[in-house]
Write a protein that holds these residues in place. Structure first.
Motif, short mmCIF file in Angstrom:
data_model
loop_
_atom_site.label_atom_id
_atom_site.label_comp_id
_atom_site.label_asym_id
_atom_site.label_seq_id
_atom_site.Cartn_x
_atom_site.Cartn_y
_atom_site.Cartn_z
N LEU A 162 0.82 -1.20 0.00
CA LEU A 162 0.00 0.00 0.00
C LEU A 162 0.86 1.26 0.00
N TYR A 163 1.88 1.26 0.84
CA TYR A 163 2.73 2.45 0.96
C TYR A 163 3.53 2.67 -0.32
N ASP A 164 3.97 1.61 -0.98
CA ASP A 164 4.68 1.74 -2.25
C ASP A 164 3.78 2.35 -3.32
N THR A 165 2.51 1.92 -3.34
CA THR A 165 1.55 2.49 -4.29
C THR A 165 1.36 3.97 -4.02
N LEU A 166 1.23 4.34 -2.75
CA LEU A 166 1.04 5.73 -2.37
C LEU A 166 2.24 6.57 -2.83
N LYS A 167 3.45 6.06 -2.65
CA LYS A 167 4.65 6.80 -3.04
C LYS A 167 4.71 6.98 -4.56
N ILE A 384 11.41 21.86 -7.52
CA ILE A 384 12.02 22.40 -8.73
C ILE A 384 13.46 21.92 -8.86
N LEU A 385 14.20 21.97 -7.77
CA LEU A 385 15.60 21.52 -7.81
C LEU A 385 15.69 20.05 -8.20
N TRP A 386 14.76 19.26 -7.67
CA TRP A 386 14.76 17.83 -7.99
C TRP A 386 14.41 17.60 -9.46
N LEU A 387 13.35 18.27 -9.93
CA LEU A 387 12.88 18.05 -11.30
C LEU A 387 13.90 18.47 -12.35
N THR A 388 14.77 19.40 -11.99
CA THR A 388 15.78 19.87 -12.95
C THR A 388 17.16 19.30 -12.67
N SER A 389 17.25 18.34 -11.75
CA SER A 389 18.55 17.79 -11.37
C SER A 389 18.50 16.26 -11.41
N PRO A 390 18.92 15.63 -12.49
CA PRO A 390 18.81 14.17 -12.64
C PRO A 390 19.59 13.38 -11.60
N ASN A 391 20.59 14.01 -10.95
CA ASN A 391 21.42 13.26 -10.00
C ASN A 391 20.81 13.20 -8.61
N VAL A 392 19.58 13.69 -8.46
CA VAL A 392 18.91 13.64 -7.16
C VAL A 392 17.98 12.43 -7.12
N SER A 393 18.05 11.64 -6.07
CA SER A 393 17.31 10.40 -5.96
C SER A 393 15.80 10.62 -5.86
N ASN A 394 15.03 9.84 -6.65
CA ASN A 394 13.57 9.88 -6.55
C ASN A 394 13.10 9.50 -5.16
N THR A 395 13.72 8.47 -4.60
CA THR A 395 13.32 7.99 -3.27
C THR A 395 13.50 9.08 -2.22
N GLU A 396 14.62 9.78 -2.31
CA GLU A 396 14.87 10.88 -1.37
C GLU A 396 13.75 11.90 -1.41
N MET A 397 13.39 12.31 -2.60
CA MET A 397 12.44 13.41 -2.74
C MET A 397 11.02 12.98 -2.36
N VAL A 398 10.67 11.73 -2.64
CA VAL A 398 9.35 11.24 -2.23
C VAL A 398 9.26 11.22 -0.70
#
Length: 429
Positions: A162-167, A384-398
């Motif tokens: 459930l939590y993975d779906t939410l993320k 914005i910083l995340w969306l324009t910076s490919p080296n930032v982890s998706n998991t971190e930002m979620v």
């Protein structure tokens, strides 16, 4: 960064195949499927780039399943994404299971689902804030004043599926916001001027979630080469605030228990004493410099100019004190001077005033004639910083975004900090 959108386009192509559309005269036909399916307005150049990447992936062993022509025409062989349709179907089921879990949670609490926004609207707040910011050139607090969603999210954290779906849904919401905004060409000569509450959160003197958000902004900005600054007035204001709270910390009862976003609550969590806060206040400049933040000295000229601005007059009516209003007005003057002119794209600006507060940031709005505000919320900036910076982890930002939504939901249902402090003073007397 564009790779994140490939599943969206693949899903759209799967839908096209399902309707037996195998060729077209223009990429606009595919664009319509993508836009209708995800309520977006995907740029044609980005779509062309994604389609080419997908074609390179599937056109193997001498077989050409997707053919793209220079004039925009295309040919797609039937059922090439049949396996992907299975994935989409499974994901749709997961979304429905999450929705039903939230309804069941409401029912167990004796709550009527019609009295609350959906869990999906709750997760969509940051995208809505970003879209409003760039579309309307104005700052709006879009937080939903309802803690039931935060309680639900915390209740399913141990339920991995459930939590993975939410993320995934939260991530998709933020990604879709990327396609709705015009950020402009990324540059690296940008300055971020930090507000008092940002410094307080950065030092872990509010909630752990706010601290994580602010520390992550500092980390990303350093990696990208952005300049981080703070006015010497902000250092003074922050130091004075810490001293005031320190003088009353022993009488703080309600506020430290109720609102995680306050200094008093952070002291309770970290077991900090009056002396600890006084030490923070005394060593503040040293701590800020150690974090790589430059202190702007000699701000008297900016302050004198701020006293004669409409911003100052407007802020005096809503800030806690004239000094607080003058501080914010001074910061706005500094940013305007640094920019030199009104700007319409995010990265056209040479400077931004970054705030991290639950106060009404609409105070900074005015008739802007298409120009962007001088101020930006930390929640919007980090996306914005995340969306324009490919080296930032998706998991971190979620993780950052979700925890911030939860604390905001709780904090927005509480009385103001001023009221809680007044109540504490009355109780102590």
């Amino acid at each position: 960064m564009s790779d994140i959108f490939i599943p969206l386009v693949k899903n759209s192509l799967a839908k096209i195949n399902k309707e037996f559309v195998t060729k077209g005269e223009s990429l606009l036909e595919i664009k319509k499927f993508v836009d209708d399916l995800y309520k977006l307005d995907i740029p044609v150049p980005l779509l062309r780039k994604l389609l080419k990447k997908i074609a390179d992936e599937v056109n193997i062993d001498g077989k050409e399943y997707i053919k793209l022509f220079d004039d925009g025409a295309f040919i797609i062989k039937n059922f090439v994404f049949a396996d992907f349709e299975d994935t989409v179907s499974r994901q749709e089921t997961e979304v429905e299971v999450l929705h039903q879990a939230f309804i069941n949670f409401l029912n167990l609490r004796g709550e009527n689902e019609n009295n609350h926004v959906s869990i999906f609207d709750f997760l969509d707040q940051n995208r809505a804030s970003l879209s409003s910011y760039f579309a309307n050139k104005s700052i709006k607090t879009t937080e939903i004043n309802d803690s039931i969603h935060a309680e639900f999210i915390e209740s399913i954290k141990e339920n991995t599926p459930l939590y993975d779906t939410l993320k995934k849904i939260y991530l998709g919401s933020i990604i879709s916001g990327y396609l709705e905004i015009n950020i402009g060409q990324v540059k690296h000569d940008v300055e971020f001027l930090l507000d008092t509450k940002f410094l307080i959160s950065l030092l872990d003197l509010t909630s752990t979630e706010s601290c994580y958000t602010c520390q992550k902004i500092i980390d990303i900005c350093k990696r990208l080469g952005y300049r981080l600054t703070v006015l010497d007035d902000t250092i003074t204001e922050t130091s004075n605030l810490l001293k005031i709270v320190a003088s009353k910390i022993e009488d703080a009862i309600l506020i430290k228990k109720l609102d995680k976003e306050t200094i008093e609550s952070a002291c309770e969590r970290r077991k900090l004493s009056k002396t600890d806060l006084q030490r923070f206040a005394a060593n503040l400049s040293h701590e800020i410099i150690n974090l790589g933040i430059n202190i702007i000295p000699h701000t008297i000229a900016y302050k004198n100019e701020a006293k004669n601005t409409k911003d100052y007059e407007k802020l005096k009516a809503v800030r806690n004190s004239p000094n607080a209003a003058l501080h914010d007005a001074t910061a706005l003057v500094y940013v305007k001077k640094k920019r030199g002119r009104p700007i319409t794209d995010f990265y056209e600006a040479k400077c931004w005033f970054v705030t991290h507060t639950h106060r009404t940031v609409e105070d900074f709005n005015e008739n802007r004639n298409g120009a962007m505000p001088e101020i930006i919320r930390a929640e919007d900036l980090i996306n914005i910083l995340w969306l324009t910076s490919p080296n930032v982890s998706n998991t971190e930002m979620v993780d950052v975004g979700l925890t911030r939504l939860i604390t905001s939901a709780y904090s927005n249902t509480l009385p103001s900090n001023r009221l809680l402090r007044n109540l504490d003073e009355k109780i102590s007397r």
